[in-house]
Motif scaffolding. Structure first.
Motif, mmCIF file in Angstrom:
data_model
loop_
_atom_site.group_PDB
_atom_site.id
_atom_site.type_symbol
_atom_site.label_atom_id
_atom_site.label_comp_id
_atom_site.label_asym_id
_atom_site.label_seq_id
_atom_site.Cartn_x
_atom_site.Cartn_y
_atom_site.Cartn_z
ATOM 1 N N UNK A 55 0.838 -1.203 0.000
ATOM 2 C CA UNK A 55 0.000 0.000 0.000
ATOM 3 C C UNK A 55 0.872 1.253 0.000
ATOM 4 N N UNK A 56 1.929 1.264 0.809
ATOM 5 C CA UNK A 56 2.828 2.423 0.817
ATOM 6 C C UNK A 56 3.492 2.623 -0.543
ATOM 7 N N UNK A 57 3.888 1.521 -1.172
ATOM 8 C CA UNK A 57 4.462 1.630 -2.510
ATOM 9 C C UNK A 57 3.416 2.092 -3.525
ATOM 10 N N UNK A 58 2.158 1.763 -3.272
ATOM 11 C CA UNK A 58 1.088 2.235 -4.139
ATOM 12 C C UNK A 58 0.797 3.714 -3.953
ATOM 13 N N UNK A 59 1.009 4.233 -2.723
ATOM 14 C CA UNK A 59 0.797 5.655 -2.451
ATOM 15 C C UNK A 59 1.950 6.527 -2.956
ATOM 16 N N UNK A 60 3.151 5.972 -3.007
ATOM 17 C CA UNK A 60 4.351 6.758 -3.347
ATOM 18 C C UNK A 60 4.284 7.496 -4.690
ATOM 19 N N UNK A 61 3.734 6.915 -5.749
ATOM 20 C CA UNK A 61 3.722 7.655 -7.021
ATOM 21 C C UNK A 61 3.058 9.019 -6.943
ATOM 22 N N UNK A 62 2.095 9.192 -6.057
ATOM 23 C CA UNK A 62 1.452 10.492 -5.920
ATOM 24 C C UNK A 62 2.404 11.564 -5.426
ATOM 25 N N UNK A 63 3.355 11.157 -4.595
ATOM 26 C CA UNK A 63 4.338 12.108 -4.094
ATOM 27 C C UNK A 63 5.434 12.368 -5.119
ATOM 28 N N UNK A 64 5.681 11.389 -5.971
ATOM 29 C CA UNK A 64 6.710 11.545 -7.005
ATOM 30 C C UNK A 64 6.176 12.398 -8.166
ATOM 31 N N UNK A 65 4.925 12.130 -8.543
ATOM 32 C CA UNK A 65 4.325 12.844 -9.671
ATOM 33 C C UNK A 65 4.167 14.321 -9.339
ATOM 34 N N UNK A 66 3.716 14.617 -8.133
ATOM 35 C CA UNK A 66 3.507 16.005 -7.737
ATOM 36 C C UNK A 66 2.257 16.574 -8.377
ATOM 37 N N UNK A 67 2.270 17.853 -8.603
ATOM 38 C CA UNK A 67 1.122 18.510 -9.223
ATOM 39 C C UNK A 67 1.098 18.133 -10.698
ATOM 40 N N UNK A 68 -0.024 17.548 -11.166
ATOM 41 C CA UNK A 68 -0.055 17.130 -12.561
ATOM 42 C C UNK A 68 -0.074 18.328 -13.506
ATOM 43 N N UNK A 69 0.724 18.212 -14.524
ATOM 44 C CA UNK A 69 0.690 19.241 -15.565
ATOM 45 C C UNK A 69 -0.055 18.676 -16.766
ATOM 46 N N UNK A 70 0.028 19.321 -17.863
ATOM 47 C CA UNK A 70 -0.704 18.876 -19.057
ATOM 48 C C UNK A 70 -0.204 17.521 -19.541
ATOM 49 N N UNK A 71 1.043 17.183 -19.250
ATOM 50 C CA UNK A 71 1.600 15.912 -19.708
ATOM 51 C C UNK A 71 1.523 14.824 -18.642
ATOM 52 N N UNK A 72 0.971 15.102 -17.472
ATOM 53 C CA UNK A 72 1.007 14.150 -16.378
ATOM 54 C C UNK A 72 -0.259 13.370 -16.122
ATOM 55 N N UNK A 73 -1.307 13.593 -16.920
ATOM 56 C CA UNK A 73 -2.564 12.897 -16.672
ATOM 57 C C UNK A 73 -2.421 11.389 -16.856
ATOM 58 N N UNK A 74 -1.629 10.974 -17.823
ATOM 59 C CA UNK A 74 -1.442 9.537 -18.038
ATOM 60 C C UNK A 74 -0.675 8.897 -16.880
ATOM 61 N N UNK A 75 -0.024 9.683 -16.058
ATOM 62 C CA UNK A 75 0.635 9.160 -14.859
ATOM 63 C C UNK A 75 -0.299 9.186 -13.653
ATOM 64 N N UNK A 76 -1.242 10.104 -13.639
ATOM 65 C CA UNK A 76 -2.148 10.231 -12.496
ATOM 66 C C UNK A 76 -3.267 9.194 -12.490
ATOM 67 N N UNK A 77 -3.791 8.845 -13.650
ATOM 68 C CA UNK A 77 -4.932 7.926 -13.688
ATOM 69 C C UNK A 77 -4.613 6.539 -13.124
ATOM 70 N N UNK A 78 -3.484 5.907 -13.498
ATOM 71 C CA UNK A 78 -3.178 4.618 -12.871
ATOM 72 C C UNK A 78 -2.927 4.742 -11.367
ATOM 73 N N UNK A 79 -2.384 5.874 -10.956
ATOM 74 C CA UNK A 79 -2.137 6.072 -9.536
ATOM 75 C C UNK A 79 -3.452 6.181 -8.768
ATOM 76 N N UNK A 80 -4.444 6.862 -9.330
ATOM 77 C CA UNK A 80 -5.748 6.959 -8.675
ATOM 78 C C UNK A 80 -6.380 5.569 -8.554
ATOM 79 N N UNK A 81 -6.237 4.763 -9.580
ATOM 80 C CA UNK A 81 -6.750 3.391 -9.512
ATOM 81 C C UNK A 81 -6.002 2.586 -8.447
ATOM 82 N N UNK A 82 -4.695 2.817 -8.309
ATOM 83 C CA UNK A 82 -3.930 2.148 -7.244
ATOM 84 C C UNK A 82 -4.431 2.574 -5.870
ATOM 85 N N UNK A 83 -4.767 3.832 -5.708
ATOM 86 C CA UNK A 83 -5.277 4.313 -4.417
ATOM 87 C C UNK A 83 -6.580 3.623 -4.044
ATOM 88 N N UNK A 84 -7.476 3.512 -5.005
ATOM 89 C CA UNK A 84 -8.763 2.866 -4.740
ATOM 90 C C UNK A 84 -8.545 1.405 -4.356
#
Length: 177
Positions: A55-84
């Motif tokens: 679970x901690x490893x699943x939460x970590x990408x959110x801290x690495x990604x940071x604030x999503x920019x226009x190019x970061x949505x493809x990184x945020x969506x799998x992370x949100x699914x990992x959180x759920x």
């Protein structure tokens, strides 16, 4: 057949396994499940530790990604699914309670039976995150260390989830009354 309703087992079905005493206490009379090899307390402890790591490893990408920019949505969506998925894993881990007789039947159904599917889901989303990080690395022309770190954390999360899934599926359970 027309008068008979096909009822799905409800949330409160496990209450049928309890009997009320005269003094107001409830006694569980349902089935217990115990591991074929090893102790239940050891299984619960190790499973909770490995789940916490996954679970901690699943939460970590959110801290690495940071604030999503226009190019970061493809990184945020799998992370949100990992959180759920991680929240459902935490829920299953909290239902693992070792008792002297074993794991109660309703807790077994809500934790041990669903664990492999939830862990596989977490591993799949972590692998998707890994692929998205690799695509981001190649399309952005290298760049900062964050996408590489994101790929490493995602690979570790998937590996931890798959290891825990293999461990749970290899453990046999027997039903005792």
């Amino acid at each position: 057949m027309a008068g008979k309703k096909n009822k799905r087992p409800g949330r409160r079905e496990h209450l049928n396994d309890f009997r009320a005493e005269l003094n107001g206490e409830y006694i569980y009379e349902g089935a217990y499940y115990v591991p074929v090899s090893g102790s239940l307390a050891d299984f619960c402890k190790k499973t909770r530790i490995l789940t916490a790591i996954a679970v901690l490893l699943g939460f970590c990408p959110g801290f690495i990604i940071g604030v999503p920019d226009a190019n970061g949505l493809h990184l945020m969506l799998p992370w949100i699914a990992q959180l759920i998925t991680a929240v459902t894993l935490i829920s299953s881990a909290m239902k693992l309670k070792a008792e002297d007789k074993g794991l109660r039947g309703y807790r077994y159904r809500k934790s041990v039976e669903v664990y492999p599917v939830r862990l596989l889901t977490l591993a799949i989303f972590a692998a998707v995150e890994l692929v998205c990080a690799a695509v981001h690395i190649f399309t952005s022309g290298g760049g900062p260390l964050a996408p590489l770190l994101l790929a490493l954390v995602s690979a570790l999360c998937a590996a931890c989830a798959l290891y825990l899934r293999k461990r749970i599926m290899s453990l046999g359970w027997k039903k005792s009354e």
